[in-house]
Design an enzyme around this catalytic site. Structure first.
Site, short mmCIF file in Angstrom:
data_model
loop_
_atom_site.label_atom_id
_atom_site.label_comp_id
_atom_site.label_asym_id
_atom_site.label_seq_id
_atom_site.Cartn_x
_atom_site.Cartn_y
_atom_site.Cartn_z
N ASP A 11 107.90 38.67 38.24
CA ASP A 11 108.93 38.44 37.13
C ASP A 11 108.83 39.11 35.79
OD1 ASP A 11 110.80 35.45 37.20
OD2 ASP A 11 110.17 36.60 35.51
N ILE A 12 109.92 39.51 35.26
CA ILE A 12 110.12 39.95 34.19
C ILE A 12 109.78 39.13 32.91
CG2 ILE A 12 112.63 39.67 33.39
CD1 ILE A 12 112.83 42.72 32.92
N ASN A 62 114.66 27.43 42.35
CA ASN A 62 115.76 26.61 41.37
C ASN A 62 117.25 26.72 41.94
OD1 ASN A 62 113.71 25.84 39.35
ND2 ASN A 62 113.89 27.98 38.54
N VAL A 116 119.84 33.56 38.03
CA VAL A 116 120.11 34.47 38.83
C VAL A 116 120.66 34.15 40.18
CG1 VAL A 116 119.21 36.68 40.02
CG2 VAL A 116 118.40 36.28 37.73
N HIS A 157 115.83 33.23 45.20
CA HIS A 157 114.66 33.61 44.98
C HIS A 157 113.53 32.57 45.16
CE1 HIS A 157 116.74 32.84 41.30
NE2 HIS A 157 115.71 32.50 40.57
N HIS A 180 110.08 31.28 43.33
CA HIS A 180 109.04 31.75 42.52
C HIS A 180 107.56 31.35 43.04
CE1 HIS A 180 111.81 31.82 38.78
NE2 HIS A 180 112.51 31.16 39.81
P1 DGP Z 1 115.71 31.48 37.78
O1 DGP Z 1 115.75 30.73 36.57
O2 DGP Z 1 115.11 30.59 38.83
O3 DGP Z 1 117.11 31.87 38.27
O4 DGP Z 1 114.60 32.61 37.78
C1 DGP Z 1 115.14 33.98 37.42
C2 DGP Z 1 113.92 34.81 37.26
O5 DGP Z 1 114.43 35.99 37.13
C3 DGP Z 1 113.67 34.54 35.79
O6 DGP Z 1 112.15 34.01 35.75
C4 DGP Z 1 113.49 36.02 35.10
C5 DGP Z 1 113.58 36.72 36.41
N1 DGP Z 1 114.21 37.95 36.29
C6 DGP Z 1 115.70 37.96 35.81
N2 DGP Z 1 116.00 39.38 35.70
C7 DGP Z 1 115.19 40.16 36.14
C8 DGP Z 1 115.08 41.47 36.33
O7 DGP Z 1 115.69 42.40 36.09
N3 DGP Z 1 113.50 41.94 36.81
C9 DGP Z 1 112.65 41.00 36.95
N4 DGP Z 1 111.33 41.68 37.68
N5 DGP Z 1 112.79 39.63 37.02
C10 DGP Z 1 113.91 39.32 36.38
#
Ligand code: DGP
Length: 116
Positions: free
Chosen positions: A32-33, A89, A98, A102, A104
């Site tokens: 996660d970023i 989520n 997003v 996904h 977590h």
């Molecule tokens: P959620 O809030 O459950 O939709 O989590 C989305 C997660 O995705 C959040 O923890 C940050 C991660 N994220 C968003 N954009 C990117 C990306 O471009 N690259 C990566 N590695 N993670 C991302």
């Protein structure tokens, strides 16, 4: 079947970079970023599924594969025994940002309950 403009579809296909830690024909996992714990991995299906609400009966095996991926990742990062949290989520109130399904996988610190 990539959905136009979906960043997770682009990560799955390799168009966008990500630190991938696990990959199969149907599932990809990457760091996660914005990590919320020392270990924070996202497990995604290659197929574009928007939310938990969009999971269909034919996705049963795929969802199982996402949890098997989480299990492998926990082993790989040495947290299978100490513990980890798996979270989907769904939609606004749960904080979904997003809209590509996904899972977590969070670990490496003591988690609190209830979640915020
Ligand atoms: P959620 O809030 O459950 O939709 O989590 C989305 C997660 O995705 C959040 O923890 C940050 C991660 N994220 C968003 N954009 C990117 C990306 O471009 N690259 C990566 N590695 N993670 C991302």
């Amino acid at each position: 079947m990539n959905k136009d403009g979906c960043i997770f579809c682009q990560i799955a296909s390799g168009e966008l970079p990500a630190e991938k830690v696990y990959e199969t024909a149907r599932v990809v996992a990457f760091k996660d970023i914005r990590p919320q714990a020392p270990v924070h991995i996202l497990v995604i299906p290659r197929e574009h599924i928007e939310t938990v609400n969009h999971i269909q009966p034919e996705h049963r095996e795929l969802i199982g594969e996402m949890f098997l991926a989480a299990q492998e990742i926990a082993k790989k990062f040495g947290v299978a025994d100490s513990g980890y949290r798996t979270v989907f989520n769904c939609n606004r109130d749960a904080g979904q940002d997003v809209y590509h399904l996904h899972l977590h996988v969070l670990a490496g610190r003591k988690m609190t309950w209830p979640p915020g």
